[in-house]
Structures are given as C-alpha cells and as structure tokens.
Design a protein around this motif. Structure first.
Motif, PDB file in Angstrom:
ATOM      1  N   LEU A  86      -5.903   0.214  -3.563  1.00  0.00           N
ATOM      2  CA  LEU A  86      -5.310  -0.224  -2.308  1.00  0.00           C
ATOM      3  C   LEU A  86      -4.889  -1.690  -2.355  1.00  0.00           C
ATOM      4  O   LEU A  86      -3.820  -2.056  -1.858  1.00  0.00           O
ATOM      5  CB  LEU A  86      -6.306   0.007  -1.166  1.00  0.00           C
ATOM      6  CG  LEU A  86      -5.805  -0.301   0.244  1.00  0.00           C
ATOM      7  CD1 LEU A  86      -4.613   0.576   0.590  1.00  0.00           C
ATOM      8  CD2 LEU A  86      -6.928  -0.097   1.258  1.00  0.00           C
ATOM      9  N   ALA A  87      -5.713  -2.526  -2.936  1.00  0.00           N
ATOM     10  CA  ALA A  87      -5.448  -3.970  -2.913  1.00  0.00           C
ATOM     11  C   ALA A  87      -4.149  -4.336  -3.616  1.00  0.00           C
ATOM     12  O   ALA A  87      -3.515  -5.345  -3.273  1.00  0.00           O
ATOM     13  CB  ALA A  87      -6.615  -4.718  -3.554  1.00  0.00           C
ATOM     14  N   ARG A  88      -3.731  -3.537  -4.584  1.00  0.00           N
ATOM     15  CA  ARG A  88      -2.531  -3.873  -5.359  1.00  0.00           C
ATOM     16  C   ARG A  88      -1.383  -2.894  -5.134  1.00  0.00           C
ATOM     17  O   ARG A  88      -0.377  -2.926  -5.861  1.00  0.00           O
ATOM     18  CB  ARG A  88      -2.883  -3.929  -6.848  1.00  0.00           C
ATOM     19  CG  ARG A  88      -3.923  -4.984  -7.198  1.00  0.00           C
ATOM     20  CD  ARG A  88      -3.983  -5.230  -8.689  1.00  0.00           C
ATOM     21  NE  ARG A  88      -4.416  -4.043  -9.419  1.00  0.00           N
ATOM     22  CZ  ARG A  88      -4.301  -3.892 -10.749  1.00  0.00           C
ATOM     23  NH1 ARG A  88      -3.734  -4.847 -11.470  1.00  0.00           N
ATOM     24  NH2 ARG A  88      -4.753  -2.794 -11.340  1.00  0.00           N
ATOM     25  N   ALA A  89      -1.501  -2.045  -4.118  1.00  0.00           N
ATOM     26  CA  ALA A  89      -0.503  -0.991  -3.910  1.00  0.00           C
ATOM     27  C   ALA A  89       0.820  -1.549  -3.393  1.00  0.00           C
ATOM     28  O   ALA A  89       0.853  -2.434  -2.537  1.00  0.00           O
ATOM     29  CB  ALA A  89      -1.039   0.049  -2.936  1.00  0.00           C
ATOM     30  N   ASP A  90       1.907  -1.022  -3.933  1.00  0.00           N
ATOM     31  CA  ASP A  90       3.248  -1.338  -3.436  1.00  0.00           C
ATOM     32  C   ASP A  90       3.668  -0.381  -2.329  1.00  0.00           C
ATOM     33  O   ASP A  90       4.517  -0.716  -1.495  1.00  0.00           O
ATOM     34  CB  ASP A  90       4.267  -1.247  -4.578  1.00  0.00           C
ATOM     35  CG  ASP A  90       3.940  -2.193  -5.711  1.00  0.00           C
ATOM     36  OD1 ASP A  90       4.009  -3.416  -5.503  1.00  0.00           O
ATOM     37  OD2 ASP A  90       3.578  -1.714  -6.823  1.00  0.00           O
ATOM     38  N   HIS A  91       3.103   0.824  -2.348  1.00  0.00           N
ATOM     39  CA  HIS A  91       3.423   1.854  -1.365  1.00  0.00           C
ATOM     40  C   HIS A  91       2.120   2.520  -0.935  1.00  0.00           C
ATOM     41  O   HIS A  91       1.321   2.934  -1.783  1.00  0.00           O
ATOM     42  CB  HIS A  91       4.352   2.921  -1.962  1.00  0.00           C
ATOM     43  CG  HIS A  91       5.596   2.366  -2.579  1.00  0.00           C
ATOM     44  ND1 HIS A  91       6.717   2.051  -1.853  1.00  0.00           N
ATOM     45  CD2 HIS A  91       5.883   2.062  -3.871  1.00  0.00           C
ATOM     46  CE1 HIS A  91       7.651   1.576  -2.660  1.00  0.00           C
ATOM     47  NE2 HIS A  91       7.171   1.564  -3.898  1.00  0.00           N
ATOM     48  N   VAL A  92       1.895   2.626   0.361  1.00  0.00           N
ATOM     49  CA  VAL A  92       0.683   3.251   0.901  1.00  0.00           C
ATOM     50  C   VAL A  92       1.092   4.308   1.914  1.00  0.00           C
ATOM     51  O   VAL A  92       1.912   4.054   2.810  1.00  0.00           O
ATOM     52  CB  VAL A  92      -0.237   2.219   1.584  1.00  0.00           C
ATOM     53  CG1 VAL A  92      -1.467   2.912   2.172  1.00  0.00           C
ATOM     54  CG2 VAL A  92      -0.656   1.135   0.600  1.00  0.00           C
ATOM     55  N   GLU A 111       2.432  -8.157   3.575  1.00  0.00           N
ATOM     56  CA  GLU A 111       3.688  -7.799   4.235  1.00  0.00           C
ATOM     57  C   GLU A 111       4.668  -7.084   3.313  1.00  0.00           C
ATOM     58  O   GLU A 111       5.521  -6.345   3.776  1.00  0.00           O
ATOM     59  CB  GLU A 111       4.345  -9.061   4.811  1.00  0.00           C
ATOM     60  CG  GLU A 111       3.604  -9.666   5.982  1.00  0.00           C
ATOM     61  CD  GLU A 111       3.547  -8.724   7.171  1.00  0.00           C
ATOM     62  OE1 GLU A 111       4.497  -7.943   7.365  1.00  0.00           O
ATOM     63  OE2 GLU A 111       2.544  -8.766   7.910  1.00  0.00           O
ATOM     64  N   GLY A 112       4.576  -7.317   2.025  1.00  0.00           N
ATOM     65  CA  GLY A 112       5.549  -6.718   1.115  1.00  0.00           C
ATOM     66  C   GLY A 112       5.312  -5.261   0.790  1.00  0.00           C
ATOM     67  O   GLY A 112       6.160  -4.612   0.165  1.00  0.00           O
TER      68      GLY A 112
END
Length: 342
Positions: free
Chosen positions: A128-134, A216-217
C-alpha cells in the motif's frame, strides 16, 4: 381480435409477440417484488433473527495509519484476530473461531479489525505504501467475518488482475473495506438507505486516511458491489477517489451521477444474468422510511459511464477471466480508453 396493451391491434390477431410477453412478465415480476419489499419493510419485525453477541477484544487503539506505521498496524490487528479466535472458541462458536484464526495468519495485513458482533475489518493486498493504483472494494449485503472468505476471494481476484495488467514498474494494491454492518439479503434493512447512511461517514473518513498514506499522486478507485454501491452513493460527496465503479447496483439513492456531487468519474455495469435487473428502481417514503434506491445506474437517465460486464451474475463480477473483472482492472489502472462499453 383484442387490443394490444398500447391500444393498437396486431395484424392477423396473433396476440403479443414473444418479446412483448417477456416484457409483460418482467414488469409483472417487478410489481410483485416491489409489493413484497414494501410488505417486508412494514410487517417484518426489526428485531427478528438477531444473532447472539460473540465475545472478542476491543479493537486495537491505533492512530490513523501512515506509510511508516503500516507494519505496526498489521501486527496489532493480527494479534487481535488471534485473541478473537481464542475467545470465539471458548464461547463454542467454532465457525467464527476458524474465520478469525485465518485472519490472524502472518500473510494477512489488516488496517483495522473488530471481532465483535458481525465483525468489521479492513484488509490490504499488496504494498500500500508504494502503490501507484489502489482499488477500494466496498461489499454488499450478508458480508461479515463469518462470510469474509467470499469477500477476500473477490478482493484477491481483483488484485491478481491488477498485477497482471499493470504497466511495468507500476505498483498496485487492493483494500477490502468491511467497515460497516452490512444488511442481510433477506431483511428490512436491505430495502432502505439506512445502513448506507450510517456507513458513509466512515467510508469518507477512510478515504482521507488512505490518501494520507499513499499521497496525492496515487490513483484511487472505489469498486462498489450491490448494496455497497448504495454506501458509495451516500458517501460520494467528500469521498477522496478518482473513479467510482458501481457493479450489480440496485441504485445509489441519487437520481443521477451528477446528483452524487463527486469529482470522480462514475462508472456502472450490470451483467445480463444479474437478478438485480428485476429490482424495481423506485424510491418511496413510507412511515418515515425510504424504500428503494431510485434511478437505475446503468440507465441513460442516470448518466454514468456504462461498461460491459457480459453475462455476469450478481456474484460474478470478480470471476477470473471475466469481462467484468477485466474492465474493473482497466478502470482501477486509469486505462479508461481501454474499457469496453456496454
């Protein structure tokens, strides 16, 4: 030679066509179902079939998660699940004890866990901490710790599809949010927005906490199934997501996508084998209770981006290899031009 339902006469006196007879049967079925829903809301006692309370420890007292504290939260909630399993076993509820024990596995990652009553939990699949898409999966009726395995399988199927489709170097995560007391499929509560209105503030608050963790990204999508789409509809104004996907939805309680007052793109799909198509899309006030959920989310009048779910049944939107799951993954990855439309 009798009149047709619209006042015209069919040439040759052959009567209604097969398609007209099907439409008439469907309309009759919807009227019967609406009458049954109204009767249930008025007649069935609200206190019926309450389940005895299952003992469990109070949830761990944790601050809102951050990227740095995720591991600590996961460990604390695994410990709570293990304690809940022991207490359920001592109480004689072997089914709940087994369910809790599986959630206490070192391979499982929970942001929240509450084993009391029907139970609540928020599980993370992926980094989760490094996810680009959740993708945040919001479940429908009859979802609890006792049935959590079914919900987890849906989340895992979505996660696997995202991993398979994600561009190189993009990281993905799925959050399975069982953050409310879901209604029973056969109950008075499933016909009203009451449980959804109770759940909405918690889902909004969770979306803000999630944004604080991922930044935010990161692209966030809420995937809302069945009654979960009613929850998402009530939470939509103030829900910090980029896309909102409604599948198998009986309605959102809003008359249109615009009425949801969300900045997110609103998507909707229903498979051809989903029985929700026969639920009346009405909303009626009765004895201080609103029954029904209004405009059909896949209708032109609602104004959502309708995507293809092929022949999915009500529980088939997360079936591996299905059109519905492929399109949900495309939405969650932000690949909107690749989504196949209905």
């Amino acid at each position: 030679m009798g009149p047709e339902r619209d006042g015209t006469t069919r040439a040759g006196g052959t009567g209604p066509s097969p398609s007209e007879r099907r439409r008439e049967r469907r309309g009759r079925g919807r009227r019967v179902l609406l009458a049954a829903l109204v009767a249930a809301a008025v007649v069935i006692p609200l206190s019926a079939a309450a389940r005895p309370e299952i003992p469990a420890p109070a949830p761990a007292a944790l601050a809102p998660p951050t990227a740095a504290t995720l591991a600590r939260a996961y460990a604390a909630n695994r410990a709570d699940a293990a304690a809940a399993a022991r207490m359920a076993a001592a109480h004689g509820d072997r089914h709940r004890a087994c369910a809790d024990r599986s959630l206490a596995s070192p391979s499982r990652h929970f942001l929240t866990f509450d084993g009391r009553g029907s139970g609540r939990a928020t599980e993370v699949l992926g980094d989760l901490a490094r996810a680009d898409h959740v993708a945040v999966l919001v479940p429908g009726s009859d979802t609890s710790l006792d049935t959590y395995g079914r919900f987890h399988r849906a989340a895992a199927a979505l996660y696997d599809e995202l991993v398979r489709r994600a561009p190189a170097h993009d990281r993905v995560a799925v959050v399975a949010w069982l953050g409310y007391d879901t209604p029973g499929t056969v109950s008075t509560t499933v016909t009203t927005t009451g449980r959804a209105e109770q759940a909405a503030p918690g889902l909004r608050a969770f979306s803000r906490e999630l944004r604080d963790v991922v930044g935010e990204g990161t692209h966030i999508t809420a995937v809302c199934h069945s009654y979960g789409s009613v929850v998402c509809g009530r939470a939509a104004a103030g829900l910090d997501v980029d896309d909102l996907a409604l599948v198998g939805s009986p309605g959102t309680g809003a008359g249109s996508a615009a009425a949801l007052r969300t900045r997110a793109r609103v998507w909707a799909a229903r498979g051809s084998d989903d029985w929700v198509a026969d639920v009346p899309h009405v909303s009626a006030d009765l004895f201080d209770t609103t029954i029904g959920f209004g405009t059909d989310p896949v209708s032109r009048a609602f104004g959502a981006r309708v995507f293809d779910a092929a022949d999915a049944g009500h529980s088939g939107y997360f079936t591996p290899g299905s059109t519905a799951l492929a399109n949900l993954a495309r939405i969650a990855l932000g690949e909107t031009s690749e989504v196949t439309r209905a």
